[in-house]
Motif scaffolding. Structure first.
Motif, PDB file in Angstrom:
ATOM      1  N   THR A  60       2.371   8.633  -6.802  1.00 24.32           N
ATOM      2  CA  THR A  60       2.764  10.035  -6.690  1.00 24.32           C
ATOM      3  C   THR A  60       3.712  10.422  -7.815  1.00 24.32           C
ATOM      4  OG1 THR A  60       2.528   9.909  -4.279  1.00 24.32           O
ATOM      5  CG2 THR A  60       3.753  11.770  -5.156  1.00 24.32           C
TER       6      THR A  60
ATOM      7  N   SER B  41       4.428   8.294   2.557  1.00 26.17           N
ATOM      8  CA  SER B  41       3.737   7.046   2.217  1.00 26.17           C
ATOM      9  C   SER B  41       3.445   6.193   3.446  1.00 26.17           C
ATOM     10  CB  SER B  41       4.582   6.238   1.225  1.00 26.17           C
ATOM     11  OG  SER B  41       4.779   6.953   0.024  1.00 26.17           O
TER      12      SER B  41
ATOM     13  N   HIS C   5       1.428   3.993  -3.155  1.00 22.11           N
ATOM     14  CA  HIS C   5       1.246   5.440  -3.016  1.00 22.11           C
ATOM     15  C   HIS C   5       2.455   6.193  -3.556  1.00 22.11           C
ATOM     16  CE1 HIS C   5       2.041   9.203  -0.724  1.00 22.11           C
ATOM     17  NE2 HIS C   5       0.822   9.471  -1.161  1.00 22.11           N
TER      18      HIS C   5
ATOM     19  N   TYR D 276      -0.245   5.509   4.501  1.00 25.89           N
ATOM     20  CA  TYR D 276      -0.940   4.586   3.598  1.00 25.89           C
ATOM     21  C   TYR D 276      -0.628   3.137   3.961  1.00 25.89           C
ATOM     22  CZ  TYR D 276      -1.996   8.689   0.823  1.00 25.89           C
ATOM     23  OH  TYR D 276      -2.471   9.917   0.413  1.00 25.89           O
TER      24      TYR D 276
ATOM     25  N   GLN E  95       0.835  -1.200   0.000  1.00 20.70           N
ATOM     26  CA  GLN E  95       0.000   0.000   0.000  1.00 20.70           C
ATOM     27  C   GLN E  95       0.871   1.252   0.000  1.00 20.70           C
ATOM     28  OE1 GLN E  95      -3.382   0.850   0.259  1.00 20.70           O
ATOM     29  NE2 GLN E  95      -4.067  -1.229  -0.202  1.00 20.70           N
TER      30      GLN E  95
ATOM     31  N   GLN F 262      -9.182   9.312   2.567  1.00 22.19           N
ATOM     32  CA  GLN F 262      -7.833   9.192   2.008  1.00 22.19           C
ATOM     33  C   GLN F 262      -7.764   9.857   0.642  1.00 22.19           C
ATOM     34  OE1 GLN F 262      -5.668   5.315   2.347  1.00 22.19           O
ATOM     35  NE2 GLN F 262      -5.738   5.356   0.118  1.00 22.19           N
TER      36      GLN F 262
END
Length: 464
Positions: free
Chosen positions: A159, A288, A155, A291, A151, A412
């Motif tokens: 990005t 991150s 992220h 997340y 996860q 989120q």
């Protein structure tokens, strides 16, 4: 000739002339705020909240000192409220109706939900090789580690993709995916005891698959992933009805993860081929982390919803399958909420009207997600062998976990990942510490729903 040239002979004196000075522009009006309101009328008429006007004033370079001296108001917010009261709302329609930037097709989202759920069929094929509670604990420990790690990795890669740097995203995946596989394998080894080598081997393959599947999903290769999972999925369906030899089970368990691994490696090598030196201003590693915490917490809660009080893994399977399959419709409904809130911004004429429109959109999207979850859970209970009868407590718990997950994903998506991760993390800790079967997820679900409405009921939360 003597005297200034601008004087006539009759007017020449030994005195200096009076030079006229222009009056300030605002002096033509009785109140300088009226002149400002007229100058900014178009933007003020279209504002939903005074904060939008304050942002315009600040973007024009108006400081609080300038506002106090020129307009007699303490700061930009007080001046914005005055302007908002003086100019009525008109909300002029654009010449060309804008499109919906949040519209997405349903099929790709359903496909993603399917590839989230299909790997669970590997446990059907591997069931004869794992007996007792200890091997299951080894597999779950490795799975949760991979869930959290990937996860956070996803992220970071997303990005980079959002910054338009696909090679940097591929480079992040190339470094992070193997590390995630090592982490999952290491945790499984640490949780294993004597004589649990087969469970550790299965957990290692599981960690490799999670890392490779993350690569394909982030890079938008869902169809390749689905094709690679087809042999294992078909074998698992056959194993539900017929006795499949152990040798065939091992082959099926190895073929699909190997295919996913090869496909992911090919995508990374192609993606990183044009990689250049990292550009400054990239995403921070710590950004991150929330997340990953959110992924770990939701993983714990999904397993809790599936296994709490279940007499067997088979009886618990419909809940886990329903939650994982529902992630596809959940993603689509997140986009539908974005579209609905955009329509609310265009149609609302007051902040209160926009809040109620947002509440209606939130309730509608959440209700649709829970309806999908109900249908999936009911179908799973009907078709899954040894699933058992209807259990009202577990069914309600499943709906609460679904509410918690969807509202957490919604927050989120709007940048409130710390809130979502914090609430879900506390709920997961409470579950692990033996809290009541519905108390922890129920309280967390209600809290996240209230926070979502409080945050997203403001027009400023929907900018960008």
């Amino acid at each position: 000739m003597s005297g200034p040239l601008w004087l006539t002979p009759d007017d020449r004196q030994d005195t200096l002339p009076v030079i006229p000075r222009p009056r300030p522009r605002w002096a033509a009006a009785d109140d300088p705020v009226d002149e400002l309101a007229e100058r900014l009328r178009d933007m003020i008429e279209a504002a939903v909240h005074p904060d939008e006007i304050a942002a315009i004033l600040e973007s024009d370079g108006m400081t609080d000192d300038h506002i106090r001296l020129t307009y007699g108001r303490r700061n930009s917010f007080e001046l914005a409220e005055d302007l908002y009261d003086r100019v009525p709302r008109t909300y002029p329609e654009p010449v060309h109706a804008p499109g919906d930037p949040w519209h997405v097709a349903l099929l790709p989202c359903l496909l993603r939900g399917l590839v989230f759920a299909l790997p669970g069929l590997a446990y059907v094929l591997g069931a004869p090789f794992a007996t007792g509670a200890a091997p299951v604990a080894v597999l779950l420990a490795g799975a949760l580690t991979g869930w959290a790690w990937n996860q956070a990795l996803a992220h970071r890669a997303y990005t980079w993709l959002g910054l338009g740097d696909r090679p940097a995203a591929a480079r992040a995946l190339l470094v992070g995916a193997p590390l995630g596989a090592l982490a999952g394998t290491g945790v499984a080894c640490a949780a294993a005891g004597a004589g649990e080598g087969p469970a550790v081997a299965f957990a290692s393959v599981q960690a490799l698959y999670q890392a490779a599947a993350t690569v394909l999903l982030v890079l938008g290769r869902e169809r390749l992933l689905l094709a690679a999972l087809a042999p294992m999925s078909a074998g698992a369906v056959v194993a539900l009805a017929y006795d499949v030899p152990d040798a065939a089970r091992l082959v099926l368990l190895a073929v699909s993860p190997l295919a996913v691994l090869v496909l992911a490696a090919g995508e990374l090598l192609r993606g990183a081929a044009g990689s250049r030196r990292p550009r400054p201003g990239g995403p921070r590693l710590l950004a991150s982390l929330p997340y990953g915490v959110f992924g770990l917490a939701t993983g714990v809660l999904v397993l809790y919803a599936a296994l709490d009080g279940a007499p067997s893994g088979a009886a618990a399977a419909p809940g886990a399958v329903a939650l994982t399959l529902s992630m596809g419709p959940a993603e689509w409904l997140l986009h539908r909420f974005r579209s609905g809130s955009l329509a609310g911004l265009r149609g609302a004429t007051t902040p209160g009207e926009f809040r109620w429109a947002t509440l209606g959109t939130l309730a509608r999207c959440l209700g649709q997600y829970l309806a999908v979850l109900v249908v999936l859970a009911a179908l799973g209970t009907l078709v899954w062998p040894r699933a058992g009868g209807f259990d009202g407590t577990r069914f309600l718990g499943l709906l609460l976990i679904g509410t918690l997950m969807w509202t957490g994903l919604l927050l989120q998506a709007f940048g409130a990942v710390l809130v979502a991760a914090g609430v879900c993390g506390v709920a997961a800790l409470a579950v692990l510490c033996g809290a009541g079967s519905l108390l922890a997820p129920g309280g967390a679900a209600l809290l996240l729903a209230a926070l979502a409405f409080a945050r997203l009921g403001r027009a400023t939360a929907h900018r960008g």
